[in-house]
Design an enzyme around this catalytic site. Structure first.
Site, PDB file in Angstrom:
ATOM      1  N   LYS A  98      35.150  45.125  33.236  1.00  0.00           N
ATOM      2  CA  LYS A  98      35.484  43.921  32.477  1.00  0.00           C
ATOM      3  C   LYS A  98      34.349  43.477  31.561  1.00  0.00           C
ATOM      4  CE  LYS A  98      34.712  39.829  35.401  1.00  0.00           C
ATOM      5  NZ  LYS A  98      35.269  38.506  35.694  1.00  0.00           N
ATOM      6  N   ASP A  99      33.143  44.000  31.752  1.00  0.00           N
ATOM      7  CA  ASP A  99      32.039  43.671  30.852  1.00  0.00           C
ATOM      8  C   ASP A  99      31.953  44.614  29.659  1.00  0.00           C
ATOM      9  OD1 ASP A  99      31.205  41.531  32.423  1.00  0.00           O
ATOM     10  OD2 ASP A  99      29.991  42.828  33.708  1.00  0.00           O
ATOM     11  N   ARG A 149      38.601  31.517  30.737  1.00  0.00           N
ATOM     12  CA  ARG A 149      39.874  31.965  31.319  1.00  0.00           C
ATOM     13  C   ARG A 149      40.170  31.245  32.635  1.00  0.00           C
ATOM     14  NH1 ARG A 149      40.568  35.323  35.449  1.00  0.00           N
ATOM     15  NH2 ARG A 149      38.336  35.746  35.507  1.00  0.00           N
ATOM     16  N   ARG A 150      39.172  31.192  33.513  1.00  0.00           N
ATOM     17  CA  ARG A 150      39.379  30.526  34.802  1.00  0.00           C
ATOM     18  C   ARG A 150      39.563  29.025  34.607  1.00  0.00           C
ATOM     19  NH1 ARG A 150      34.475  34.124  37.160  1.00  0.00           N
ATOM     20  NH2 ARG A 150      35.720  35.888  37.856  1.00  0.00           N
ATOM     21  N   ARG A 167      25.750  29.529  35.540  1.00  0.00           N
ATOM     22  CA  ARG A 167      25.359  30.868  35.085  1.00  0.00           C
ATOM     23  C   ARG A 167      24.396  31.486  36.089  1.00  0.00           C
ATOM     24  NH1 ARG A 167      25.711  34.825  32.457  1.00  0.00           N
ATOM     25  NH2 ARG A 167      24.049  34.804  30.933  1.00  0.00           N
ATOM     26  N   ARG A 173      23.955  31.977  41.753  1.00  0.00           N
ATOM     27  CA  ARG A 173      25.081  31.039  41.787  1.00  0.00           C
ATOM     28  C   ARG A 173      25.342  30.519  43.196  1.00  0.00           C
ATOM     29  NH1 ARG A 173      29.548  32.777  37.280  1.00  0.00           N
ATOM     30  NH2 ARG A 173      28.040  33.679  35.853  1.00  0.00           N
ATOM     31  N   CYS A 261      35.113  38.704  25.573  1.00  0.00           N
ATOM     32  CA  CYS A 261      34.909  38.018  26.850  1.00  0.00           C
ATOM     33  C   CYS A 261      34.803  36.517  26.633  1.00  0.00           C
ATOM     34  CB  CYS A 261      33.692  38.570  27.587  1.00  0.00           C
ATOM     35  SG  CYS A 261      32.133  38.168  26.801  1.00  0.00           S
TER      36      CYS A 261
HETATM   37  C1  DPM Z   1      33.272  38.515  32.130  1.00  0.00           C
HETATM   38  C2  DPM Z   1      33.585  37.229  32.608  1.00  0.00           C
HETATM   39  C3  DPM Z   1      32.728  37.004  33.714  1.00  0.00           C
HETATM   40  C4  DPM Z   1      31.910  38.180  33.867  1.00  0.00           C
HETATM   41  C5  DPM Z   1      34.630  36.299  32.035  1.00  0.00           C
HETATM   42  C6  DPM Z   1      35.882  36.138  32.902  1.00  0.00           C
HETATM   43  C7  DPM Z   1      32.667  35.772  34.541  1.00  0.00           C
HETATM   44  C8  DPM Z   1      31.711  34.780  33.931  1.00  0.00           C
HETATM   45  C9  DPM Z   1      31.502  33.547  34.759  1.00  0.00           C
HETATM   46  C10 DPM Z   1      33.891  39.214  30.982  1.00  0.00           C
HETATM   47  N1  DPM Z   1      32.264  39.050  32.862  1.00  0.00           N
HETATM   48  O1  DPM Z   1      36.032  36.704  33.983  1.00  0.00           O
HETATM   49  O2  DPM Z   1      36.787  35.382  32.480  1.00  0.00           O
HETATM   50  O3  DPM Z   1      32.124  33.351  35.819  1.00  0.00           O
HETATM   51  O4  DPM Z   1      30.658  32.754  34.329  1.00  0.00           O
HETATM   52  C11 DPM Z   1      31.246  39.603  35.870  1.00  0.00           C
HETATM   53  C12 DPM Z   1      31.435  39.544  37.288  1.00  0.00           C
HETATM   54  C13 DPM Z   1      31.829  40.846  37.685  1.00  0.00           C
HETATM   55  C14 DPM Z   1      31.818  41.632  36.543  1.00  0.00           C
HETATM   56  C15 DPM Z   1      31.264  38.372  38.150  1.00  0.00           C
HETATM   57  C16 DPM Z   1      32.512  37.503  38.316  1.00  0.00           C
HETATM   58  C17 DPM Z   1      32.122  41.368  39.101  1.00  0.00           C
HETATM   59  C18 DPM Z   1      33.568  41.718  39.315  1.00  0.00           C
HETATM   60  C19 DPM Z   1      34.082  42.984  38.658  1.00  0.00           C
HETATM   61  C20 DPM Z   1      30.839  38.482  34.905  1.00  0.00           C
HETATM   62  N2  DPM Z   1      31.436  40.860  35.480  1.00  0.00           N
HETATM   63  O5  DPM Z   1      33.445  37.536  37.511  1.00  0.00           O
HETATM   64  O6  DPM Z   1      32.529  36.740  39.303  1.00  0.00           O
HETATM   65  O7  DPM Z   1      33.512  44.074  38.837  1.00  0.00           O
HETATM   66  O8  DPM Z   1      35.095  42.885  37.966  1.00  0.00           O
END
Ligand code: DPM
Length: 360
Positions: A98-99, A149-150, A167, A173, A261
């Site tokens: 997702k990144d 999104r959340r 953050r 966190r 994102c």
């Molecule tokens: C992206 C988002 C977030 C990450 C945006 C979203 C969360 C940012 C936040 C694109 N990347 O989800 O709407 O909560 O401030 C990220 C996490 C993981 C990968 C951590 C998480 C782990 C889970 C995975 C950060 N990237 O979302 O809690 O492998 O999918």
């Protein structure tokens, strides 16, 4: 320095040549765990290969006080690692899918997508609220998330709650949650929590009817040089069929919407027998405005011709060992669903969300 695609090797104690593959990773604990996981899988499959891990910190790790959606740079966590790939300093980089932007810079491809962990979001409560759920948290409780999104989905669903940015990496966190009184709960991907061994902190898994997940959430991606056929072939056996098709559809959806994102876009996908289902949605920042639809496509393999890695990439994913007709059908599903939402006004919702977020 050797050229891309050229195997690096050294002599072992018995004078035998050993193939060395270097894996780049960010320094965060989650990134290390994810890289080690892929290393262990490769080690099992290729016991004669020596796998070395090279850790580096990225811009995303350094700018910890700015909301992700405000930094804007889509390749925040991936740029330095891609530089190292390009310079041949590493051969493989493991990311959370997702990144990874839906359009990768030229010269790179995702050579493997591993079986998806839970794609859902999870609620982690402040210890003083143990036993509660979002539904019954006190009025005006503050929930920590910097995901638009959340926040958009949950604001609409739980209007008694307030939302604020949080953050930092997962360790930071959880510390901010537990040791201060700023947040009643935080929302995190269940997959990350599970990989960190913190499953016991999950007090609630959010059902798609409460909060749909991000494109690619919960899946690990192995990024490689697109021309490095050797490494591509080697990692391709890590591809998980259903996960690849779901993620190709999700990424095609996001790409067609021109979302990164930093926009409130969410999905839900499923493979049932020979059908792939995709639900996609876009939201205004407070969730009051939204568009959501579901479409399906057949993923029955056709009579296939053998392909080369040059012509089997779909939304940045190279999967020559998966049916081309199924991949094309998954990609088309994502494009078609986005086109449907765009025809209903999705662009307007996303443009407004982007402008308001930039102005904050
Ligand atoms: C992206 C988002 C977030 C990450 C945006 C979203 C969360 C940012 C936040 C694109 N990347 O989800 O709407 O909560 O401030 C990220 C996490 C993981 C990968 C951590 C998480 C782990 C889970 C995975 C950060 N990237 O979302 O809690 O492998 O999918």
């Amino acid at each position: 320095m050797e050229k891309p695609g050229e195997a690096q090797s050294s002599l072992d104690g018995n004078g035998k040549s050993v193939r060395i593959i270097r894996m780049g990773t960010r320094k965060s604990q989650l990134a290390r765990i994810q890289t080690d996981y892929v290393r262990d899988k490769l080690k099992e499959l290729y016991p004669d290969v020596e796998l070395q891990i090279v850790a580096m910190s990225t811009i995303g790790d350094k700018i910890l006080d700015t909301a992700l959606s405000k930094i804007g740079e889509k390749s925040l966590f991936t740029k330095e690692l891609e530089n190292a790939l390009e310079k041949n300093e590493v051969d493989i980089v493991v990311h959370s899918l997702k990144d990874l932007p839906t359009t990768l810079p030229p010269g790179f491809t995702v050579g493997a997508i591993l079986e998806r962990e839970s794609p859902f979001d999870a609620v982690v409560l402040h210890p003083k609220h143990a036993g509660l759920s979002l539904e019954v948290l006190p009025e005006t409780s503050v929930i920590g998330t910097s995901s638009l999104r959340r926040a958009a989905q949950l604001k609409k669903r739980f209007p008694h709650l307030e939302f604020d940015n949080i953050r930092g990496n997962l360790n930071t966190r959880l510390k901010k949650l537990d040791e201060k009184d700023d947040f009643a709960a935080i929302i995190l991907a269940a997959a990350g929590l599970k990989r960190m061994g913190w499953e016991s902190r999950i007090s609630q898994i959010l059902d798609p009817s409460d909060c749909m997940y991000a494109v690619g959430q919960g899946a690990l991606a192995v990024e490689v040089r697109a021309k490095d056929t050797d490494i591509l072939n080697m990692v391709s056996i890590l591809h998980h069929h259903d996960t690849v098709l779901r993620c190709v559809a999700e990424r095609a959806f996001l790409r067609q919407l021109e979302g990164g994102c930093s926009v409130p876009v969410a999905v839900n996908s499923e493979v049932k027998d020979t059908l792939l289902y995709l639900t996609g949605a876009v939201y205004s920042l407070d969730g009051s405005d939204s568009l959501k639809d579901t479409m399906q496509a057949s993923i029955v393999p056709d009579n296939e011709v053998v392909r080369s890695s040059d012509d089997c990439a779909h939304v940045g994913v190279t999967a020559c060992n998966i049916s081309e007709s199924a991949l094309a059908s998954a990609e088309k599903l994502g494009v078609d669903l986005a086109t449907l939402l765009l025809s209903k006004g999705a662009k307007n919702i996303l443009d407004t969300a982007r402008q308001l977020n930039d102005a904050r």
